[in-house]
Design an enzyme around this catalytic site. Structure first.
Site, mmCIF file in Angstrom:
data_model
loop_
_atom_site.group_PDB
_atom_site.id
_atom_site.type_symbol
_atom_site.label_atom_id
_atom_site.label_comp_id
_atom_site.label_asym_id
_atom_site.label_seq_id
_atom_site.Cartn_x
_atom_site.Cartn_y
_atom_site.Cartn_z
ATOM 1 N N GLU A 186 0.808 -1.221 0.000
ATOM 2 C CA GLU A 186 0.000 0.000 0.000
ATOM 3 C C GLU A 186 0.844 1.275 0.000
ATOM 4 O O GLU A 186 0.433 2.305 -0.536
ATOM 5 C CB GLU A 186 -0.954 0.025 1.197
ATOM 6 C CG GLU A 186 -2.120 -0.943 1.086
ATOM 7 C CD GLU A 186 -1.824 -2.310 1.672
ATOM 8 O OE1 GLU A 186 -0.641 -2.605 1.967
ATOM 9 O OE2 GLU A 186 -2.777 -3.093 1.841
ATOM 10 N N PHE A 211 -11.708 -7.196 13.516
ATOM 11 C CA PHE A 211 -10.607 -7.651 12.677
ATOM 12 C C PHE A 211 -10.240 -6.562 11.658
ATOM 13 O O PHE A 211 -11.105 -6.014 10.990
ATOM 14 C CB PHE A 211 -11.006 -8.940 11.955
ATOM 15 C CG PHE A 211 -9.941 -9.442 11.015
ATOM 16 C CD1 PHE A 211 -8.703 -9.846 11.498
ATOM 17 C CD2 PHE A 211 -10.165 -9.471 9.654
ATOM 18 C CE1 PHE A 211 -7.714 -10.281 10.635
ATOM 19 C CE2 PHE A 211 -9.182 -9.915 8.777
ATOM 20 C CZ PHE A 211 -7.957 -10.328 9.278
ATOM 21 N N GLN A 212 -8.973 -6.273 11.568
ATOM 22 C CA GLN A 212 -8.437 -5.237 10.676
ATOM 23 C C GLN A 212 -9.091 -3.872 10.894
ATOM 24 O O GLN A 212 -9.288 -3.103 9.956
ATOM 25 C CB GLN A 212 -8.544 -5.668 9.205
ATOM 26 C CG GLN A 212 -7.628 -6.861 8.894
ATOM 27 C CD GLN A 212 -7.454 -7.132 7.416
ATOM 28 O OE1 GLN A 212 -8.316 -6.841 6.609
ATOM 29 N NE2 GLN A 212 -6.308 -7.704 7.055
ATOM 30 N N LYS A 238 -17.368 -0.529 5.559
ATOM 31 C CA LYS A 238 -17.864 -1.531 4.610
ATOM 32 C C LYS A 238 -19.382 -1.476 4.510
ATOM 33 O O LYS A 238 -19.959 -1.649 3.431
ATOM 34 C CB LYS A 238 -17.409 -2.922 5.064
ATOM 35 C CG LYS A 238 -17.589 -3.997 4.034
ATOM 36 C CD LYS A 238 -17.028 -5.331 4.534
ATOM 37 C CE LYS A 238 -17.148 -6.406 3.471
ATOM 38 N NZ LYS A 238 -16.602 -7.691 3.963
ATOM 39 N N MET A 268 24.274 8.798 2.399
ATOM 40 C CA MET A 268 24.165 10.123 3.009
ATOM 41 C C MET A 268 24.405 10.055 4.521
ATOM 42 O O MET A 268 25.090 10.910 5.081
ATOM 43 C CB MET A 268 22.790 10.738 2.704
ATOM 44 C CG MET A 268 22.655 12.183 3.142
ATOM 45 S SD MET A 268 23.897 13.262 2.375
ATOM 46 C CE MET A 268 22.988 13.875 0.958
#
Lengths: 567, 156
Positions: A59, A121-122, A171, A480
């Protein structure tokens, strides 16, 4: 019969289809995303409505790709991710877009409205988590609000100081059946994206500018965001005003323009930094005096009257107190300047001095007949692409070398992670840029550290065979940070030298990518030329010396005139 | 003034927190238009420049209408405070006399203590607290200050 048909049509409308219809209305035809449980209704609707979704492999990649797309097109990049980990993985990209004022709209899945707050969940509290890294965020609690919220999200992301907006989609909202469509009228009563130009303040500022004998313009990312590069170039030329650019302002002026002094700040040109130090009038347009540019704010432009034009009032006086603070869109302000009678009043000695310095102190590096220098690779690519490629970088030494040695010719040409300094930005951003400009070559300069942070996106590059030339400048170190350790930590190279690396050529092969390794300064030019003659995606690995440094450099906290490593 | 939407207060206070500004007191409620809320907040800042910067950071938020620093503007401010004070019955007459000039009232009593209610500015509240402190303050709750400029002409 007729009634039945109508009913079945109505039944096909869900929150998800309402959303996609709203996106179509915003002229969105490409998404970057990754499915998951909470966005099943969305991806189902997407499947049925044949919306193009670029399936990234993580993602974070989706958000960076959307940023690359947005920077190139000026249109907002759009992202779909699922709830919980999908949304948290998007956080880095949101923070990056916030730092660099990139317009993106990220739709995050969420558990159903009834399950919010139950540690489902999630489930993650996306609204709270994304608040500091978004320009605004929404949670859609009723499907009736969806068209309005989508319209508002796009309005907010693309107006005023641009930035990321999150829309959290439970959802239950996306799968809800809709029988009546609600309107999408924007209702942003408290939002003020545009303010009238304070002409009196502009006149006062221009009067002071006319009286200056050592004026300089500092141009930042705000020029590109406002598509004001043409106006800047004309203003600079007509009134013989020299221009320094910030990292995100590179390309606002053509590199070969005599009045362009180069990048200012930590790894900027000698001429630019001395001009910032010695000027008696500094006109800053669309830059924010970041600490990599105004390295020591208290000693910054010590002799100058400072005018600061920014679209965001909160930038005025944040770091540097301005004598002439003006809230304005860069284009509006520059158009006003161009409409005023003005002659190049300051005498030529200032410009002559700057030209002498430019000639005497260009960026430089120790050339080698045995080692492949990164600066040489970038110069060669600059020549091969005639300074016209869309150039993407990751973060680190290679980013600064690119800023120094690629001959930028147009605004928004350099896509880089400026404010946040996000390693891993480069590859997915290059993919987004390539989708935005299928007709142009995209060049990605990336280090071996940064490439490994989002290397999974090589698969997307291969799958679409995008015209991206990935130039991996491999020094086997986190260059760097290692440079800072060498300069400020007595060369204690703590955790910055990789004692193991993948075989990047085999990695490219595993993804089915064309690949090439260049090691010799003798053959590199011909090899690159061959590589660039093909329109295919390719990973080009250049083995560069491990200890090469980026110079000039201003040590952190030192003033702009205290550069080390000047030729 | 800001819109009365979910998450707006969170963003608002987050902007303060991110700039290391501690909120001394805050009160928030919808105004006549239920879609709009008014926040009154007390914060201590180093100087005028810090105040200006903070106002701009808050005002740039999409849901914020406007923010004003009313420290040096003639303004009305009130806070409601409930103070539970240790006071045996024989002490109560004296306590009542002490709090009377503040127009404070006793709103609850038990055998060993009383609850005093005061409404006023922060300085008035501070003065009362000084006076009753010797009796022993058992519990204290403050609503936080609410207010707006005197000259304000809006009908909120």
């Amino acid at each position: 019969m007729l009634e039945k048909e109508t009913q079945s049509n109505v039944q096909q409308q869900t929150g998800a289809t309402v959303l996609l219809t709203a996106l179509k209305k915003q002229n969105v035809n490409l998404l970057f995303g990754y499915p998951g449980g909470a966005v099943l209704p969305l991806y189902d609707a997407l499947y049925q409505m044949k919306f193009q979704n670029i399936l990234v492999r993580h993602e974070q990649g989706a958000v960076h790709a959307a940023e690359g797309y947005a920077k190139v097109t000026g249109k907002p990049g759009v992202v779909f991710v699922t709830s919980g980990p999908g949304a948290t993985n998007a956080m880095t990209g949101l923070a990056n877009a916030m730092s660099d004022s990139t317009p993106i709209v990220v739709f995050t899945g969420q558990v159903g409205v009834g399950a919010i707050g139950t540690d489902a969940f999630q489930e993650a509290d996306v609204l709270s988590m994304t608040a500091p890294v978004t320009k605004n965020n929404y949670q859609v609690r009723r499907v009736a609000d969806l068209p309005r919220i989508v319209a508002e999200a796009f309005r907010v992301a693309t107006t005023g100081r641009k930035g990321p907006v999150v829309v959290d989609l439970p959802k239950s909202v996306t799968q809800e059946q809709v029988t009546e469509l609600t309107d999408d009228q924007v209702h942003l009563t408290s939002y003020q994206a545009k303010r009238p130009l304070d002409q009196a303040a502009m006149d006062e500022m221009l009067l002071a500018l006319r009286q200056a004998s050592k004026p300089v313009i500092l141009a930042g990312g705000g020029i590109g965001a406002a598509q004001a590069s043409t106006e800047l170039r004309k203003f600079s030329k007509d009134f013989q005003l020299p221009v320094v650019a910030s990292l995100l302002g590179l390309g606002d002026m053509p590199t070969d323009e005599p009045l362009f002094l180069g990048m200012g700040g930590m790894h900027g040109t000698y001429t630019a930094n001395m001009a910032l130090t010695e000027c008696d009038f500094l006109l800053c347009i669309g830059a924010r005096f970041d600490d990599r540019l105004a390295t020591a704010p208290k000693q910054f432009a010590p002799n100058a009257k400072i005018a600061h034009i920014d679209i965001d009032p909160a930038e005025l006086g944040k770091v540097i107190a301005a004598d002439y603070p003006i809230v304005a869109d860069a284009k509006v302000a520059l158009e006003y300047c161009l409409a005023q009678p003005m002659k190049p009043a300051h005498d030529q000695t200032w410009l002559q001095l700057l030209q002498q310095r430019k000639a005497a102190h260009p960026y430089s590096y120790q050339e080698s007949s045995t080692e492949l220098k990164p600066q040489r690779v970038i110069e060669l690519v600059g020549r091969l692409t005639k300074g016209d490629a869309t150039v993407v970088t990751d973060v680190g030494q290679h980013q600064m070398w690119t800023a120094q040695f690629y001959p930028f010719s147009r605004p928004q040409q350099l896509i880089t992670s400026g404010g946040l300094g996000t390693m891993g930005f480069g590859l997915p951003a290059a993919i987004g840029a390539a989708f935005a400009t299928p007709d142009k070559t995209v060049v990605l300069f990336v280090g071996d550290g940064g490439l490994q942070m989002t290397s999974e996106e090589l698969d997307v590059l291969a799958a679409y065979d995008l015209n991206v030339k990935v130039i991996l400048l491999n020094n086997g170190t986190l260059g760097m940070v290692r440079q800072w350790q060498d300069l400020f930590y007595e060369k204690r190279r703590s955790q910055t030298v990789f004692d193991h690396q993948p075989d990047f050529m085999k990695l490219a092969a595993a993804y089915g990518l064309r690949h090439l390794k260049v090691t010799s300064p003798v053959t590199v030019a011909a090899e690159l030329e061959r590589a660039f003659s093909s329109p295919h995606a390719m990973l080009i690995e250049a083995d560069i010396p491990a200890l090469e440094q980026v110079f000039p450099m201003i040590a952190p906290g030192k003033s702009n005139d205290q550069m080390i490593g000047v030729k | 003034m800001m819109t009365n939407n979910p998450g707006v207060l969170n963003r608002f206070t987050g902007a303060l927190n991110r700039r290391q500004v501690n909120i001394d007191s805050i009160s928030i409620s919808p105004v006549v238009d239920p879609a709009v809320s008014r926040v009154t907040m007390a914060v201590y800042l180093a100087d005028k420049a810090a105040s200006t910067q903070l106002l701009r950071q808050l005002e740039k938020q999409v849901d914020v209408f406007e923010v004003k620093d009313i420290t040096d503007v003639p303004h009305i401010e009130r806070e409601l405070v409930l103070i539970k004070i240790s006071a045996l019955p024989e002490k109560r007459a004296e306590l009542l006399a002490m709090i009377q000039p503040f127009r404070a009232a006793i709103v609850d009593v038990s055998s060993v203590d009383v609850v005093v209610q005061i409404t006023g500015t922060r300085s008035k509240v501070a003065a009362l607290l000084r006076v009753v402190k010797p009796y022993g303050i058992l519990k204290l709750v403050r609503t936080g200050v609410a207010g707006f400029p005197r000259a304000e002409s809006t009908s909120d």
